[in-house]
Each structure stands twice: as C-alpha cells, then as structure tokens.
Design an enzyme around this catalytic site. Structure first.
Site, PDB file in Angstrom:
ATOM      1  N   CYS A  44       0.818  -1.233   0.000  1.00  0.00           N
ATOM      2  CA  CYS A  44       0.000   0.000   0.000  1.00  0.00           C
ATOM      3  C   CYS A  44       0.845   1.274   0.000  1.00  0.00           C
ATOM      4  O   CYS A  44       0.350   2.347  -0.351  1.00  0.00           O
ATOM      5  CB  CYS A  44      -0.948   0.005   1.192  1.00  0.00           C
ATOM      6  SG  CYS A  44      -2.125  -1.346   1.132  1.00  0.00           S
TER       7      CYS A  44
ATOM      8  N   HIS B 210      -3.235   7.505   1.594  1.00  0.00           N
ATOM      9  CA  HIS B 210      -3.643   6.160   1.208  1.00  0.00           C
ATOM     10  C   HIS B 210      -5.005   5.897   1.849  1.00  0.00           C
ATOM     11  O   HIS B 210      -5.241   6.237   3.007  1.00  0.00           O
ATOM     12  CB  HIS B 210      -2.612   5.150   1.700  1.00  0.00           C
ATOM     13  CG  HIS B 210      -3.083   3.737   1.602  1.00  0.00           C
ATOM     14  ND1 HIS B 210      -3.597   3.217   0.430  1.00  0.00           N
ATOM     15  CD2 HIS B 210      -3.148   2.737   2.522  1.00  0.00           C
ATOM     16  CE1 HIS B 210      -3.944   1.962   0.637  1.00  0.00           C
ATOM     17  NE2 HIS B 210      -3.681   1.639   1.892  1.00  0.00           N
TER      18      HIS B 210
ATOM     19  N   ASN C  17     -10.042   0.072  -0.475  1.00  0.00           N
ATOM     20  CA  ASN C  17      -8.581   0.160  -0.409  1.00  0.00           C
ATOM     21  C   ASN C  17      -8.004  -0.462  -1.681  1.00  0.00           C
ATOM     22  O   ASN C  17      -8.131  -1.671  -1.889  1.00  0.00           O
ATOM     23  CB  ASN C  17      -8.115  -0.595   0.851  1.00  0.00           C
ATOM     24  CG  ASN C  17      -6.609  -0.556   1.030  1.00  0.00           C
ATOM     25  OD1 ASN C  17      -5.866  -0.214   0.120  1.00  0.00           O
ATOM     26  ND2 ASN C  17      -6.158  -0.937   2.211  1.00  0.00           N
TER      27      ASN C  17
HETATM   28  O1  UT7 Z   1      -3.858  -0.721   3.458  1.00  0.00           O
HETATM   29  C1  UT7 Z   1      -3.101  -1.504   4.309  1.00  0.00           C
HETATM   30  C2  UT7 Z   1      -3.372  -1.165   5.688  1.00  0.00           C
HETATM   31  N1  UT7 Z   1      -4.606  -1.765   6.132  1.00  0.00           N
HETATM   32  C3  UT7 Z   1      -5.279  -1.132   7.048  1.00  0.00           C
HETATM   33  O2  UT7 Z   1      -4.913  -0.044   7.412  1.00  0.00           O
HETATM   34  C4  UT7 Z   1      -6.462  -1.813   7.697  1.00  0.00           C
HETATM   35  C5  UT7 Z   1      -6.436  -1.538   9.172  1.00  0.00           C
HETATM   36  N2  UT7 Z   1      -7.477  -2.178   9.938  1.00  0.00           N
HETATM   37  C6  UT7 Z   1      -8.793  -1.835   9.833  1.00  0.00           C
HETATM   38  O3  UT7 Z   1      -9.149  -1.016   9.019  1.00  0.00           O
HETATM   39  C7  UT7 Z   1      -9.773  -2.451  10.795  1.00  0.00           C
HETATM   40  O4  UT7 Z   1      -9.068  -3.133  11.796  1.00  0.00           O
HETATM   41  C8  UT7 Z   1     -10.786  -3.398  10.123  1.00  0.00           C
HETATM   42  C9  UT7 Z   1     -11.756  -2.597   9.273  1.00  0.00           C
HETATM   43  C10 UT7 Z   1     -10.063  -4.418   9.287  1.00  0.00           C
HETATM   44  C11 UT7 Z   1     -11.605  -4.126  11.198  1.00  0.00           C
HETATM   45  O5  UT7 Z   1     -12.227  -3.182  12.056  1.00  0.00           O
HETATM   46  P1  UT7 Z   1     -12.166  -3.401  13.633  1.00  0.00           P
HETATM   47  O6  UT7 Z   1     -12.958  -2.354  14.242  1.00  0.00           O
HETATM   48  O7  UT7 Z   1     -10.699  -3.492  14.004  1.00  0.00           O
HETATM   49  O8  UT7 Z   1     -12.902  -4.765  13.802  1.00  0.00           O
HETATM   50  P2  UT7 Z   1     -12.355  -6.134  14.428  1.00  0.00           P
HETATM   51  O9  UT7 Z   1     -11.431  -6.815  13.492  1.00  0.00           O
HETATM   52  O10 UT7 Z   1     -11.884  -5.858  15.825  1.00  0.00           O
HETATM   53  O11 UT7 Z   1     -13.715  -6.950  14.507  1.00  0.00           O
HETATM   54  C12 UT7 Z   1     -14.810  -6.527  15.329  1.00  0.00           C
HETATM   55  C13 UT7 Z   1     -15.966  -7.482  15.114  1.00  0.00           C
HETATM   56  C14 UT7 Z   1     -15.562  -8.945  15.226  1.00  0.00           C
HETATM   57  O12 UT7 Z   1     -16.629  -9.641  15.849  1.00  0.00           O
HETATM   58  P3  UT7 Z   1     -16.546 -10.051  17.406  1.00  0.00           P
HETATM   59  O13 UT7 Z   1     -15.329 -10.901  17.517  1.00  0.00           O
HETATM   60  O14 UT7 Z   1     -16.434  -8.746  18.132  1.00  0.00           O
HETATM   61  O15 UT7 Z   1     -17.845 -10.762  17.612  1.00  0.00           O
HETATM   62  C15 UT7 Z   1     -15.448  -9.393  13.792  1.00  0.00           C
HETATM   63  O16 UT7 Z   1     -15.665 -10.780  13.633  1.00  0.00           O
HETATM   64  O17 UT7 Z   1     -16.507  -7.324  13.801  1.00  0.00           O
HETATM   65  C16 UT7 Z   1     -16.546  -8.591  13.128  1.00  0.00           C
HETATM   66  N3  UT7 Z   1     -16.311  -8.379  11.714  1.00  0.00           N
HETATM   67  C17 UT7 Z   1     -17.316  -8.156  10.828  1.00  0.00           C
HETATM   68  N4  UT7 Z   1     -18.651  -8.082  10.989  1.00  0.00           N
HETATM   69  C18 UT7 Z   1     -19.390  -7.834   9.895  1.00  0.00           C
HETATM   70  C19 UT7 Z   1     -15.125  -8.339  11.033  1.00  0.00           C
HETATM   71  N5  UT7 Z   1     -15.350  -8.116   9.730  1.00  0.00           N
HETATM   72  C20 UT7 Z   1     -16.686  -7.975   9.578  1.00  0.00           C
HETATM   73  C21 UT7 Z   1     -17.511  -7.742   8.482  1.00  0.00           C
HETATM   74  N6  UT7 Z   1     -18.855  -7.669   8.687  1.00  0.00           N
HETATM   75  N7  UT7 Z   1     -17.026  -7.567   7.240  1.00  0.00           N
END
Ligand code: UT7
Length: 325
Positions: free
Chosen positions: A115, A252, A282
């Site tokens: 990225c 980005h 992204n």
């Molecule tokens: O470009 C390269 C760099 N990449 C990035 O900068 C990405 C950085 N990370 C992020 O943007 C975020 O961490 C994400 C968008 C990937 C995830 O957001 P988050 O707030 O960190 O969510 P999480 O991974 O902590 O997940 C929270 C909950 C989980 O459920 P439980 O365990 O709390 O029950 C996940 O299973 O959300 C759930 N979850 C979803 N639910 C519905 C994860 N993905 C999804 C989804 N739809 N697509």
C-alpha cells in the site's frame, strides 16, 4: 541556488467498470452495509472483469496522465509501476505497460511496497530525475487485489478493490526556495519485524501458489495512526512547513477511522483531506494516484498547491511525500 525538481505534469486514473456494493457482498458473506460503512467508510469497490489485468488498468491510467501532461510517450525514459498484484511473477508489469504505450527507451521496472508502493515509486523516480539519470518519468500505482482476496474472509475481502492511477514527472530547474514546484521531500520507512501483520500466504519461492491476503486488522490499524502521523511530522520538520500550510492531504485510503485519527492528531480540518475510499475501497498502491486524480478533476488541485501524500502497508512499509503542484 538552482536545483532540479520533479514537476508533476499530469495525472490520470482508471477503474474497472464493474462495481461491487456492500449489499452485493452481504448476499454471499455474513456482513452488512451498516457494519462496513461504520467500521471503514467504504460503500463500494470496483472489480476487474475476467481477463482484465493490472497492466490494462495501469496503461489506461498512464494514457490519461500522458494526454493531460502534453508529453509524448516516446519522450518517457523511466516507467515505475508500484504493484503487489503483477500480471506475472516476471517480467515486471512496468515492461508490459511500456510495450502497451509504445515506449522503447529508458528503463521500466516494478516496485513492491504494497500500500506504500506509490510513495516509494514517486520517491525513487524523483531521485532518478534529480540525479540526471532520467528526464521524464511515468509513475503508476496499479492493482487487482480482487485476485488475491479470500472471498470467505469477511475481515479482509470487504476492504479492497481494483484500480490504477498514474502521474507524469519531468525534471525541471527551480530556484531552490519555497516557491519551487515539484517534489519537495519524501521520507520512506520499513520495518520487517511486522511482516506477519499483513501478508499474502503464497509465493513462488514458498508455496508455488499465488496465495491469499491475511491481515491482523486491529494491529495494523494501531500502527497506521502512529507511524503515519510520525512520518508526516518528520516530513514537515525537514521542509519547514507547518501542517496548516498544506493545502491538500492525499492519503492512502485504507479506513476512514485511520484518516480521522491522523487528522485529529495533526489538527488538520476534514475539508483538506481527500477521501475516495467510499467509492474505491482500499486499492493498495493505486489509492493515492486515484485520490490525486479525483481531487484534480474536482478542481481541488491546481498550480502552486502544496500537496502531502502518505501511506502505510504490508512490510510494514510507510512514508510521506510533499509536493507543490
Ligand atoms: O492498506 C493496508 C493497511 N490496512 C489497514 O490499514 C487496515 C487496518 N485495519 C482496519 O481497518 C480495521 O481493523 C478493520 C476494518 C479491518 C476491522 O475493524 P475493527 O474495528 O478493528 O474490527 P475487528 O477486526 O476488531 O472486529 C470486530 C468485530 C468482530 O466480531 P466479534 O469478535 O467482536 O464478535 C469481527 O468478527 O466485527 C466482526 N467483523 C465483521 N462483521 C461484519 C469483522 N469483519 C466484519 C464484516 N462484517 N465484514
């Protein structure tokens, strides 16, 4: 004192025709438009058609940038393509694009910084131009991330999309003062200790497969706000500019919450940040030139504007680049 700067002569972009909305994803994945919008800011992404490649997208973006620059492709003597999703393991996607554009002189090669690739490619081209080794460069960020996504992993596949953007740079004498146009400064960073946070679980030398993207989203998020803010601060310090002197931040596009976090840390008003992630998701190395092109078409970028670009991605790699349009 006269100095050579890499002036941005033109910008262009291209996205595949097919759009996939969050609701489209929720038809085959346990997710919702509400979750994706609230946690990321993404509403839709473009997905390459069967047979449509990274080079096709990159060449289309490059053609638009060249037309807008008024520079003939035969006068390009450097092509750098930032991509993590090349057409082939080798040769580079850049040589394919070079051939598609009918360019036969100079050098063409790819850069792999995921990225952060566009920032790394711009900095690299800038150094070639400043050293006098090249005169006119085409810098491309092009990706087809849809090809390396695990479409059953809702934690990653909802985030990414396909697309390409490009800029034309030309070595131009400038005064060596604050009025200078072109690339003013860049800072590049990498730290391989964090490889396991964001990677593709395949490759020619390991599994002999292409593999799928794997990410520890929470950890990447934590690093992104901190590392991007600090590299922006370093860039400002090195150039003597204050954050409130920057006309436009072109980051980005990974997550709206990351961009909001950086804006808050650096006290940058939201209307100075270009946000295209709602439309594109992204797109890795393509996201900054796609956003630059969007800002250009919206007349938010014009001659003399100070533009700061930044990114962080797999590696980890991160960086920032300051340019006066
Ligand atoms: O470009 C390269 C760099 N990449 C990035 O900068 C990405 C950085 N990370 C992020 O943007 C975020 O961490 C994400 C968008 C990937 C995830 O957001 P988050 O707030 O960190 O969510 P999480 O991974 O902590 O997940 C929270 C909950 C989980 O459920 P439980 O365990 O709390 O029950 C996940 O299973 O959300 C759930 N979850 C979803 N639910 C519905 C994860 N993905 C999804 C989804 N739809 N697509």
């Amino acid at each position: 004192m006269a100095v050579i700067r890499s002036m941005i002569r033109g910008v262009g972009a291209h996205v595949p025709q097919k759009v996939m909305t969050n609701n489209d994803l929720s038809k085959f994945l346990d997710t919702s438009d509400e979750w994706i919008v609230e946690r990321t800011g993404i509403h839709q992404r473009h997905i390459a058609a069967e047979g449509e490649t990274t080079a096709d997208l990159g060449a289309a973006a490059a053609r638009q940038a060249l037309i807008r620059s008024g520079i003939d492709p035969v006068d390009i003597d450097l092509i750098i393509c930032a991509t993590a999703t090349p057409n082939r393991t080798f040769p580079s996607t850049a040589v394919r694009i070079q051939n598609m554009l009918g360019v036969t002189k100079g050098a063409a090669f790819d850069i792999q910084a995921v990225c952060s690739g566009f920032i790394f490619a711009m900095a690299c081209a800038d150094n070639f131009l400043k050293a006098g080794q090249s005169r006119r460069a085409l810098v491309i960020g092009a990706e087809t991330f849809s090809r390396i996504l695990d479409w059953e992993d809702r934690g990653t596949c909802v985030l990414f999309g396909d697309g390409a953007g490009a800029v034309v740079l030309e070595a131009t004498p400038q005064h060596g003062d604050r009025s200078d146009r072109g690339i003013i400064s860049s800072k590049l960073r990498s730290d391989g200790r964090y490889e396991e946070l964001l990677y593709v679980d395949g490759g020619p030398s390991t599994t002999q497969t292409i593999g799928h993207l794997r990410m520890n989203g929470r950890e990447v998020f934590r690093h992104a706000v901190q590392k991007i803010s600090s590299v922006i601060e370093e860039t400002l310090l090195a150039t003597g500019y204050a954050a409130d002197e920057i006309d436009l931040f072109v980051p980005h596009q990974a997550n709206k919450r990351i961009l909001d976090g950086i804006a808050k840390k650096l006290d940058v008003p939201a209307d100075r940040i270009v946000m295209t992630l709602d439309k594109h998701g992204n797109t890795s190395a393509a996201s900054i030139p796609l956003a630059l092109n969007h800002a250009f078409e919206q007349h938010r970028i014009s001659e003399g504007k100070l533009v700061l670009m930044e990114a962080m991605g797999g590696g980890l790699t991160w960086g920032a680049l300051l340019a006066r349009w």
